[in-house]
Design a protein around this motif. Sequence first.
Motif, PDB file in Angstrom:
ATOM      1  N   TRP A  57     -13.081   6.601   3.392  1.00 19.05           N
ATOM      2  CA  TRP A  57     -12.598   7.331   2.214  1.00 19.05           C
ATOM      3  C   TRP A  57     -12.555   8.829   2.473  1.00 19.05           C
ATOM      4  CZ3 TRP A  57     -10.071   5.510  -1.768  1.00 19.05           C
ATOM      5  CH2 TRP A  57     -10.168   4.149  -2.065  1.00 19.05           C
ATOM      6  N   ALA A  58     -13.512   9.335   3.254  1.00 18.90           N
ATOM      7  CA  ALA A  58     -13.508  10.764   3.582  1.00 18.90           C
ATOM      8  C   ALA A  58     -12.269  11.129   4.386  1.00 18.90           C
ATOM      9  CB  ALA A  58     -14.780  11.125   4.359  1.00 18.90           C
ATOM     10  N   ARG A  59     -11.886  10.253   5.326  1.00 17.91           N
ATOM     11  CA  ARG A  59     -10.671  10.510   6.117  1.00 17.91           C
ATOM     12  C   ARG A  59      -9.435  10.475   5.221  1.00 17.91           C
ATOM     13  NH1 ARG A  59     -13.322   7.293  10.050  1.00 17.91           N
ATOM     14  NH2 ARG A  59     -12.216   5.444   9.336  1.00 17.91           N
ATOM     15  N   CYS A  60      -9.398   9.537   4.287  1.00 17.87           N
ATOM     16  CA  CYS A  60      -8.246   9.443   3.385  1.00 17.87           C
ATOM     17  C   CYS A  60      -8.118  10.690   2.516  1.00 17.87           C
ATOM     18  CB  CYS A  60      -8.368   8.204   2.491  1.00 17.87           C
ATOM     19  SG  CYS A  60      -8.154   6.630   3.343  1.00 17.87           S
ATOM     20  N   LEU A  61      -9.242  11.154   1.991  1.00 17.57           N
ATOM     21  CA  LEU A  61      -9.221  12.283   1.066  1.00 17.57           C
ATOM     22  C   LEU A  61      -8.896  13.607   1.757  1.00 17.57           C
ATOM     23  CD1 LEU A  61     -12.278  11.352  -1.185  1.00 17.57           C
ATOM     24  CD2 LEU A  61      -9.844  11.179  -1.754  1.00 17.57           C
ATOM     25  N   THR A  62      -8.991  13.628   3.079  1.00 19.12           N
ATOM     26  CA  THR A  62      -8.607  14.835   3.817  1.00 19.12           C
ATOM     27  C   THR A  62      -7.227  14.704   4.458  1.00 19.12           C
ATOM     28  OG1 THR A  62      -9.821  14.002   5.750  1.00 19.12           O
ATOM     29  CG2 THR A  62     -10.989  15.514   4.276  1.00 19.12           C
ATOM     30  N   ASP A  63      -6.582  13.567   4.249  1.00 19.86           N
ATOM     31  CA  ASP A  63      -5.239  13.324   4.786  1.00 19.86           C
ATOM     32  C   ASP A  63      -4.219  13.651   3.696  1.00 19.86           C
ATOM     33  OD1 ASP A  63      -2.828  12.354   5.732  1.00 19.86           O
ATOM     34  OD2 ASP A  63      -3.665  10.484   6.498  1.00 19.86           O
ATOM     35  N   MET A  64      -3.461  14.740   3.874  1.00 20.98           N
ATOM     36  CA  MET A  64      -2.534  15.179   2.833  1.00 20.98           C
ATOM     37  C   MET A  64      -1.434  14.162   2.574  1.00 20.98           C
ATOM     38  SD  MET A  64      -3.806  17.824   1.640  1.00 20.98           S
ATOM     39  CE  MET A  64      -2.466  18.171   0.514  1.00 20.98           C
ATOM     40  N   ARG A  65      -1.002  13.449   3.596  1.00 16.69           N
ATOM     41  CA  ARG A  65       0.037  12.434   3.390  1.00 16.69           C
ATOM     42  C   ARG A  65      -0.491  11.291   2.527  1.00 16.69           C
ATOM     43  NH1 ARG A  65       3.570  10.347   8.382  1.00 16.69           N
ATOM     44  NH2 ARG A  65       4.190  12.529   8.207  1.00 16.69           N
ATOM     45  N   TRP A  66      -1.739  10.864   2.788  1.00 12.03           N
ATOM     46  CA  TRP A  66      -2.354   9.810   1.979  1.00 12.03           C
ATOM     47  C   TRP A  66      -2.512  10.277   0.540  1.00 12.03           C
ATOM     48  CZ3 TRP A  66      -6.561   9.029  -1.129  1.00 12.03           C
ATOM     49  CH2 TRP A  66      -6.912   7.695  -1.408  1.00 12.03           C
ATOM     50  N   LEU A  67      -2.996  11.501   0.354  1.00 12.58           N
ATOM     51  CA  LEU A  67      -3.167  12.042  -0.993  1.00 12.58           C
ATOM     52  C   LEU A  67      -1.835  12.110  -1.730  1.00 12.58           C
ATOM     53  CD1 LEU A  67      -5.761  14.911  -0.418  1.00 12.58           C
ATOM     54  CD2 LEU A  67      -6.111  12.816  -1.737  1.00 12.58           C
ATOM     55  N   ARG A  68      -0.786  12.511  -1.014  1.00 11.97           N
ATOM     56  CA  ARG A  68       0.531  12.600  -1.654  1.00 11.97           C
ATOM     57  C   ARG A  68       1.022  11.229  -2.100  1.00 11.97           C
ATOM     58  NH1 ARG A  68       5.605  13.495   2.144  1.00 11.97           N
ATOM     59  NH2 ARG A  68       4.979  11.352   2.561  1.00 11.97           N
ATOM     60  N   ASN A  69       0.928  10.238  -1.206  1.00 11.26           N
ATOM     61  CA  ASN A  69       1.491   8.914  -1.494  1.00 11.26           C
ATOM     62  C   ASN A  69       0.653   8.098  -2.469  1.00 11.26           C
ATOM     63  OD1 ASN A  69       3.597   9.451   0.259  1.00 11.26           O
ATOM     64  ND2 ASN A  69       2.617   8.460   2.003  1.00 11.26           N
ATOM     65  N   TYR A  89       1.547   1.985  -1.232  1.00  9.37           N
ATOM     66  CA  TYR A  89       0.773   1.511  -0.083  1.00  9.37           C
ATOM     67  C   TYR A  89       1.462   0.311   0.584  1.00  9.37           C
ATOM     68  CZ  TYR A  89      -2.897  -0.792   2.589  1.00  9.37           C
ATOM     69  OH  TYR A  89      -3.604  -1.403   3.589  1.00  9.37           O
ATOM     70  N   MET A  90       1.959  -0.617  -0.219  1.00  9.68           N
ATOM     71  CA  MET A  90       2.546  -1.840   0.324  1.00  9.68           C
ATOM     72  C   MET A  90       3.929  -1.596   0.924  1.00  9.68           C
ATOM     73  SD  MET A  90       0.354  -4.251   0.031  1.00  9.68           S
ATOM     74  CE  MET A  90       1.425  -5.642   0.426  1.00  9.68           C
ATOM     75  N   GLY A  91       4.701  -0.674   0.309  1.00 13.93           N
ATOM     76  CA  GLY A  91       6.077  -0.475   0.759  1.00 13.93           C
ATOM     77  C   GLY A  91       6.974  -1.615   0.296  1.00 13.93           C
ATOM     78  N   PHE A  92       8.247  -1.543   0.683  1.00 12.66           N
ATOM     79  CA  PHE A  92       9.178  -2.606   0.298  1.00 12.66           C
ATOM     80  C   PHE A  92       8.869  -3.862   1.104  1.00 12.66           C
ATOM     81  CE2 PHE A  92      13.213  -4.868   0.059  1.00 12.66           C
ATOM     82  CZ  PHE A  92      13.525  -4.720  -1.284  1.00 12.66           C
ATOM     83  N   PRO A  93       8.826  -5.038   0.475  1.00  8.17           N
ATOM     84  CA  PRO A  93       8.484  -6.276   1.187  1.00  8.17           C
ATOM     85  C   PRO A  93       9.368  -6.509   2.404  1.00  8.17           C
ATOM     86  CG  PRO A  93       8.528  -6.663  -1.175  1.00  8.17           C
ATOM     87  CD  PRO A  93       9.047  -5.271  -0.973  1.00  8.17           C
ATOM     88  N   ALA A  94       8.728  -6.864   3.519  1.00  8.48           N
ATOM     89  CA  ALA A  94       9.441  -7.097   4.782  1.00  8.48           C
ATOM     90  C   ALA A  94       9.971  -8.532   4.801  1.00  8.48           C
ATOM     91  CB  ALA A  94       8.522  -6.830   5.964  1.00  8.48           C
ATOM     92  N   VAL A  95      11.015  -8.765   4.020  1.00 10.35           N
ATOM     93  CA  VAL A  95      11.554 -10.124   3.868  1.00 10.35           C
ATOM     94  C   VAL A  95      12.153 -10.619   5.189  1.00 10.35           C
ATOM     95  CG1 VAL A  95      13.182 -11.555   2.597  1.00 10.35           C
ATOM     96  CG2 VAL A  95      12.019  -9.675   1.430  1.00 10.35           C
ATOM     97  N   CYS A  96      12.851  -9.737   5.901  1.00 12.38           N
ATOM     98  CA  CYS A  96      13.461 -10.140   7.179  1.00 12.38           C
ATOM     99  C   CYS A  96      12.396 -10.562   8.190  1.00 12.38           C
ATOM    100  CB  CYS A  96      14.298  -8.993   7.746  1.00 12.38           C
ATOM    101  SG  CYS A  96      15.766  -8.609   6.758  1.00 12.38           S
ATOM    102  N   ALA A  97      11.292  -9.818   8.234  1.00 16.17           N
ATOM    103  CA  ALA A  97      10.196 -10.183   9.131  1.00 16.17           C
ATOM    104  C   ALA A  97       9.579 -11.514   8.719  1.00 16.17           C
ATOM    105  CB  ALA A  97       9.141  -9.085   9.137  1.00 16.17           C
TER     106      ALA A  97
END
Length: 225
Positions: free
Chosen positions: A51-63, A162-170
Amino acid sequence: MGVRLEGLFPAALLPLLLTMILFLGPLLQLSMDCSWDLAAALKVALAPQAWARCLTDMRWLRNQVIAPLTEELVFRACMLPMLAPCTGLGPAVFTCPLFFGVAHFHHVIEQLRFRQGSVGSIFLSAAFQFSYTAVFGAYTAFLFIRTGHLIGPVLCHSFCNYMGFPAVCAALEHPQRCPLLLGYALGVGLFLFLLQPLTEPRLYSSLPLCLLLDRAGESATPLCS
């Protein structure tokens, strides 16, 4: 604006549970492709260092924090109560997501500036993103109207980022394609079956938008019953 303590716990839990049911197939796919077992994954996920790594990751905080909170605040909590008395709840549910979809067009500028593909592919990607963000926006607008809370749309937004669009093709090319596709179908079926019961307004106490329409002299809407 959907910021209140009354009914907060079901408003946080039930819409997120409903969204996770919709993503049953992608969650099953993620578990199949993950090399960790469940106990190890939970240990890592609950570790303070993670959680500490997440809270210092600006991309994670943004998303996961900033974008879900600010976008739902603007496009649901602020925009819906202003549109609903003018258009009615039904049209407002489908109008707000159009603004929400257009708001994501700034990605086109970034991709063109850094030449991340041809012009045609970038605009095709933007059109696809507009489509699914508009559908998602209608869903969270529906949640906001039915629950009268902002917390549910924010948590669902964060989960979907977090999940993104489902990878239906995969999934179609996956070694365990049959159980995986069954999970996709089961998730969609259960979602449609539980959509009304899990967003039943009586579970969340009063509905500000429905009360607002009553005061404006509008007739009762099926979205509120």
